[in-house]
Write an enzyme that holds these catalytic residues in place. Structure first.
Site, PDB file in Angstrom:
ATOM      1  N   CYS A  81       5.479  -5.543  34.566  1.00 52.43           N
ATOM      2  CA  CYS A  81       5.311  -5.611  35.839  1.00 52.43           C
ATOM      3  C   CYS A  81       3.728  -5.147  36.079  1.00 52.43           C
ATOM      4  O   CYS A  81       3.151  -6.448  36.273  1.00 52.43           O
ATOM      5  CB  CYS A  81       6.303  -4.293  36.325  1.00 52.43           C
ATOM      6  N   HIS A 173      10.866  -3.872  33.777  1.00 53.63           N
ATOM      7  CA  HIS A 173      10.119  -2.592  33.027  1.00 53.63           C
ATOM      8  C   HIS A 173      11.625  -1.552  31.490  1.00 53.63           C
ATOM      9  O   HIS A 173      12.211  -1.180  32.068  1.00 53.63           O
ATOM     10  CB  HIS A 173       9.572  -1.285  33.349  1.00 53.63           C
ATOM     11  N   GLU A 175      10.507  -0.795  28.889  1.00 52.57           N
ATOM     12  CA  GLU A 175      10.189   0.603  28.384  1.00 52.57           C
ATOM     13  C   GLU A 175      11.384   1.364  28.830  1.00 52.57           C
ATOM     14  O   GLU A 175      11.004   2.781  28.476  1.00 52.57           O
ATOM     15  CB  GLU A 175       8.759   0.559  28.373  1.00 52.57           C
TER      16      GLU A 175
HETATM   17  N1  GLN Z   1       3.213  -2.965  42.502  1.00 54.92           N
HETATM   18  C1  GLN Z   1       1.965  -1.958  40.884  1.00 54.92           C
HETATM   19  C2  GLN Z   1       0.666  -2.867  41.055  1.00 54.92           C
HETATM   20  O1  GLN Z   1       0.830  -3.591  42.107  1.00 54.92           O
HETATM   21  C3  GLN Z   1       3.310  -2.513  39.774  1.00 54.92           C
HETATM   22  C4  GLN Z   1       3.689  -1.666  39.775  1.00 54.92           C
HETATM   23  C5  GLN Z   1       4.370  -1.208  38.468  1.00 54.92           C
HETATM   24  O2  GLN Z   1       3.770  -1.656  37.530  1.00 54.92           O
HETATM   25  N2  GLN Z   1       5.553  -0.770  38.592  1.00 54.92           N
HETATM   26  O3  GLN Z   1       0.178  -2.384  40.542  1.00 54.92           O
END
Ligand code: GLN
Length: 194
Positions: A81, A173, A175
């Site tokens: 992410c 995610h 994890e």
């Molecule tokens: N929206 C977040 C960002 O732009 C990422 C979200 C996440 O890691 N769950 O950094």
């Protein structure tokens, strides 16, 4: 072979969950905040969190160039992410320099406000026939992949898991679930050197 030592970048984000999943998968997991700690690991995970904050902190902690050098030298890297956003070549709507380790263009918070967070059964053929319980939280999607990049999973027609050699990226995610198959897949990217 000794268990590989996998670092989890611990400047901000869901660090502990990755440490636990890596240990369940047979690695030794350590938190990384300094160039010295980075030098001691065989692979690096950058967790979920807030990309704008972490890009700033990477610079302040003197980690931007050391991470680039290690990953360009072949060290396995996985961004989940926020971690994938930080590794992307470019990010739609973000005007900060990234680590530029993965030849993709990503869009932040791409799945829309209504579905900020969701767990979806995601087919990932590289992990077997059972769909993966993929947790998306304000997740990015991948809008462009370079020729070196293989798409391992898609949601709504957009890439959400990609790999280019030693670099892995997931929009979701792993994890945050008890399915450790993506962690196992990542450990499989670490060469057996000892
Ligand atoms: N929206 C977040 C960002 O732009 C990422 C979200 C996440 O890691 N769950 O950094």
């Amino acid at each position: 072979m000794a268990a590989p030592t996998v670092g989890v970048l611990a400047l901000q984000g869901d660090v502990v969950e990755h440490v636990r999943a890596l240990e369940r998968s047979g690695a030794r997991a350590v938190e990384v905040r300094t160039p010295e700690e980075l030098a001691s690991v065989d692979a690096l995970v950058v967790p979920g969190g807030e990309s704008t904050t972490v890009i700033r902190l990477l610079d302040r902690f003197g980690l931007t160039e050391p991470i680039r050098a290690r990953v360009r030298g072949g060290m396995p890297f996985w961004g989940t992410c926020m971690g994938m956003i930080v590794a992307a070549h470019d990010v739609a709507g973000l005007d900060q320099p990234t680590l530029d380790l993965l030849d993709v263009t990503v869009r932040r918070n791409a799945f829309g406000r209504q579905v900020d967070s969701a767990e979806v059964p995601l087919p990932i053929p590289a992990l077997g026939t059972e769909p993966f319980p993929a947790v998306f939280i304000r997740a990015p999607w991948i809008e462009r992949t370079g020729p070196s990049v293989e798409t391992l999973a898609e949601r709504d027609g957009h890439g959400v898991m990609v790999r280019a050699g030693n670099v892995l990226g997931t929009s979701f995610h792993p994890e945050l679930t008890h399915d450790d198959r993506v962690h196992g897949y990542f450990l499989g990217m670490i060469p057996a050197t000892r």
